[in-house]
Write a protein that holds these residues in place. Sequence first.
Motif, PDB file in Angstrom:
ATOM      1  N   LEU A  52       0.815  -1.219   0.000  1.00 48.65           N
ATOM      2  CA  LEU A  52       0.000   0.000   0.000  1.00 48.65           C
ATOM      3  C   LEU A  52       0.845   1.265   0.000  1.00 48.65           C
ATOM      4  CD1 LEU A  52      -2.953  -0.606   2.500  1.00 48.65           C
ATOM      5  CD2 LEU A  52      -2.856  -1.041   0.065  1.00 48.65           C
ATOM      6  N   ASP A  53       2.028   1.174   0.537  1.00 52.97           N
ATOM      7  CA  ASP A  53       2.846   2.383   0.682  1.00 52.97           C
ATOM      8  C   ASP A  53       4.322   1.986   0.628  1.00 52.97           C
ATOM      9  OD1 ASP A  53       4.200   4.659   1.447  1.00 52.97           O
ATOM     10  OD2 ASP A  53       2.984   5.038   3.234  1.00 52.97           O
ATOM     11  N   ARG A  54       4.969   2.395  -0.447  1.00 51.87           N
ATOM     12  CA  ARG A  54       6.379   2.003  -0.620  1.00 51.87           C
ATOM     13  C   ARG A  54       7.318   2.697   0.358  1.00 51.87           C
ATOM     14  NH1 ARG A  54       6.830   1.730  -7.135  1.00 51.87           N
ATOM     15  NH2 ARG A  54       4.981   2.994  -6.927  1.00 51.87           N
ATOM     16  N   MET A  55       6.809   3.746   1.012  1.00 55.53           N
ATOM     17  CA  MET A  55       7.651   4.473   1.975  1.00 55.53           C
ATOM     18  C   MET A  55       7.716   3.748   3.326  1.00 55.53           C
ATOM     19  SD  MET A  55       8.819   7.108   0.422  1.00 55.53           S
ATOM     20  CE  MET A  55       9.263   8.387   1.598  1.00 55.53           C
ATOM     21  N   LEU A  56       6.782   2.843   3.567  1.00 50.20           N
ATOM     22  CA  LEU A  56       6.822   2.086   4.826  1.00 50.20           C
ATOM     23  C   LEU A  56       8.015   1.142   4.793  1.00 50.20           C
ATOM     24  CD1 LEU A  56       3.100   0.986   5.362  1.00 50.20           C
ATOM     25  CD2 LEU A  56       4.356   2.687   6.673  1.00 50.20           C
ATOM     26  N   ARG A  57       8.743   1.106   5.888  1.00 52.25           N
ATOM     27  CA  ARG A  57       9.874   0.186   5.972  1.00 52.25           C
ATOM     28  C   ARG A  57       9.566  -0.887   7.015  1.00 52.25           C
ATOM     29  NH1 ARG A  57      15.391   3.167   6.517  1.00 52.25           N
ATOM     30  NH2 ARG A  57      16.128   1.371   5.359  1.00 52.25           N
ATOM     31  N   LEU A 103       7.751   5.684   8.508  1.00 56.35           N
ATOM     32  CA  LEU A 103       7.383   4.706   9.539  1.00 56.35           C
ATOM     33  C   LEU A 103       8.117   3.388   9.306  1.00 56.35           C
ATOM     34  CD1 LEU A 103       3.501   5.234   9.748  1.00 56.35           C
ATOM     35  CD2 LEU A 103       5.196   5.785  11.515  1.00 56.35           C
ATOM     36  N   THR A 104       8.685   2.865  10.347  1.00 62.00           N
ATOM     37  CA  THR A 104       9.279   1.529  10.312  1.00 62.00           C
ATOM     38  C   THR A 104       8.418   0.605  11.164  1.00 62.00           C
ATOM     39  OG1 THR A 104      11.517   2.372  10.057  1.00 62.00           O
ATOM     40  CG2 THR A 104      11.304   0.123  10.875  1.00 62.00           C
ATOM     41  N   VAL A 105       7.919  -0.456  10.541  1.00 66.74           N
ATOM     42  CA  VAL A 105       7.008  -1.377  11.227  1.00 66.74           C
ATOM     43  C   VAL A 105       7.803  -2.557  11.793  1.00 66.74           C
ATOM     44  CG1 VAL A 105       5.080  -2.975  10.858  1.00 66.74           C
ATOM     45  CG2 VAL A 105       5.040  -0.697   9.800  1.00 66.74           C
ATOM     46  N   VAL A 145      -0.417  -2.571  15.607  1.00 66.27           N
ATOM     47  CA  VAL A 145       0.856  -2.432  14.902  1.00 66.27           C
ATOM     48  C   VAL A 145       1.905  -1.896  15.870  1.00 66.27           C
ATOM     49  CG1 VAL A 145       0.221  -0.110  14.011  1.00 66.27           C
ATOM     50  CG2 VAL A 145       1.943  -1.464  12.806  1.00 66.27           C
ATOM     51  N   ASP A 146       3.104  -2.447  15.755  1.00 64.25           N
ATOM     52  CA  ASP A 146       4.263  -1.967  16.524  1.00 64.25           C
ATOM     53  C   ASP A 146       5.157  -1.226  15.547  1.00 64.25           C
ATOM     54  OD1 ASP A 146       3.270  -3.480  18.633  1.00 64.25           O
ATOM     55  OD2 ASP A 146       4.670  -5.133  18.314  1.00 64.25           O
ATOM     56  N   LEU A 147       5.544  -0.018  15.883  1.00 64.92           N
ATOM     57  CA  LEU A 147       6.308   0.752  14.905  1.00 64.92           C
ATOM     58  C   LEU A 147       7.093   1.891  15.530  1.00 64.92           C
ATOM     59  CD1 LEU A 147       3.654   2.789  12.818  1.00 64.92           C
ATOM     60  CD2 LEU A 147       3.568   2.337  15.242  1.00 64.92           C
ATOM     61  N   THR A 148       7.975   2.458  14.709  1.00 67.44           N
ATOM     62  CA  THR A 148       8.748   3.625  15.124  1.00 67.44           C
ATOM     63  C   THR A 148       8.932   4.538  13.910  1.00 67.44           C
ATOM     64  OG1 THR A 148      10.728   4.323  16.342  1.00 67.44           O
ATOM     65  CG2 THR A 148      11.045   2.602  14.691  1.00 67.44           C
ATOM     66  N   LEU A 149       9.704   5.590  14.103  1.00 63.13           N
ATOM     67  CA  LEU A 149       9.969   6.537  13.010  1.00 63.13           C
ATOM     68  C   LEU A 149      11.354   6.298  12.437  1.00 63.13           C
ATOM     69  CD1 LEU A 149       8.874   9.888  14.756  1.00 63.13           C
ATOM     70  CD2 LEU A 149       7.529   8.530  13.133  1.00 63.13           C
ATOM     71  N   TYR A 150      11.517   6.616  11.145  1.00 60.46           N
ATOM     72  CA  TYR A 150      12.877   6.741  10.607  1.00 60.46           C
ATOM     73  C   TYR A 150      13.023   8.104   9.966  1.00 60.46           C
ATOM     74  CZ  TYR A 150      11.303   5.619   5.779  1.00 60.46           C
ATOM     75  OH  TYR A 150      10.687   5.618   4.553  1.00 60.46           O
ATOM     76  N   ASP A 151      14.246   8.570   9.927  1.00 60.97           N
ATOM     77  CA  ASP A 151      14.548   9.889   9.365  1.00 60.97           C
ATOM     78  C   ASP A 151      14.640   9.746   7.849  1.00 60.97           C
ATOM     79  OD1 ASP A 151      16.113  12.125   8.379  1.00 60.97           O
ATOM     80  OD2 ASP A 151      16.525  12.575  10.491  1.00 60.97           O
ATOM     81  N   LEU A 152      13.879  10.548   7.117  1.00 67.73           N
ATOM     82  CA  LEU A 152      13.853  10.394   5.653  1.00 67.73           C
ATOM     83  C   LEU A 152      15.201  10.733   5.015  1.00 67.73           C
ATOM     84  CD1 LEU A 152      10.348  11.827   4.651  1.00 67.73           C
ATOM     85  CD2 LEU A 152      11.061   9.433   4.698  1.00 67.73           C
ATOM     86  N   ARG A 153      15.977  11.600   5.654  1.00 69.54           N
ATOM     87  CA  ARG A 153      17.278  11.981   5.073  1.00 69.54           C
ATOM     88  C   ARG A 153      18.318  10.895   5.305  1.00 69.54           C
ATOM     89  NH1 ARG A 153      19.518  15.749   7.844  1.00 69.54           N
ATOM     90  NH2 ARG A 153      17.861  15.677   9.388  1.00 69.54           N
TER      91      ARG A 153
END
Length: 238
Positions: A52-57, A103-105, A145-153
């Motif tokens: 659904l979202d290629r930006m999700l890691r 978002l990192t899942v 869902v269990d998740l955290t953030l990642y820095d896009l840069r």
Amino acid sequence: MKEPSKLKRTSLVTTFLFCALLSLAASAKVQDTPPKEEGSFRSPELVELVKLDRMLRLDIRYATKNSFVGRPVYPSARAFLQRPAAEALVRASRTLRKQGFGLTVFDGYRPWHVTRLFWELTPADKKQFVADPARGSRHNRGCAVDLTLYDLRTRKQVSMPGEYDEMTERSHINYAGGTAEQRRLRDLLRAAMEAEGFAVYEPEWWHYDYKDWRLYPILNLSFSEIVAGGMKAKGKRL
Ligand SMILES: [Zn+2]
């Protein structure tokens, strides 16, 4: 010393048997099948998040040795949620993107038998960090869902006040320790998730339940059964 009377001896034996039974019950293995629930539920439609979202890691720790279990419990590193929850997650991801984060899942849908394994492996004083298999987990319903953030840069996961799956007070959503930046990022994740219908599980900053979790049944399907059963995402993007 006087010998115990026959009556006393009988009561001693009874007490011993009672205690033995109690300890047997305490150490008894938990049930082998998911709990049966009354009522009607929505038909599950588990979709694979990365479709659904290629930006999700993904950082599916339970597919590796890098979890509190110490060995892989998933055969592959995949994450699924019920479609409405998955679509809400994608919206949260879009909001965060504008602020420089992805978002990192760590985990999504979890088969019930894995919840049972976690329960068996967790010591009594840490059981608040795992779901009781007798009641099932919201992960089993495909709504947590269990998740955290990642820095896009940098593409790196951000530093939070505690580690994922850490069974200490640092995991609490209101933990006041850590750095101001760590707490800011934890709260940024929370705000984005809450805006899309997720509620944080307070003892764990990384765990979010989707508002409709009660509408879905506890499932015990493996990842391959989900895909084989036609619940695979049809590639629809939001
Ligand atoms: Zn969780």
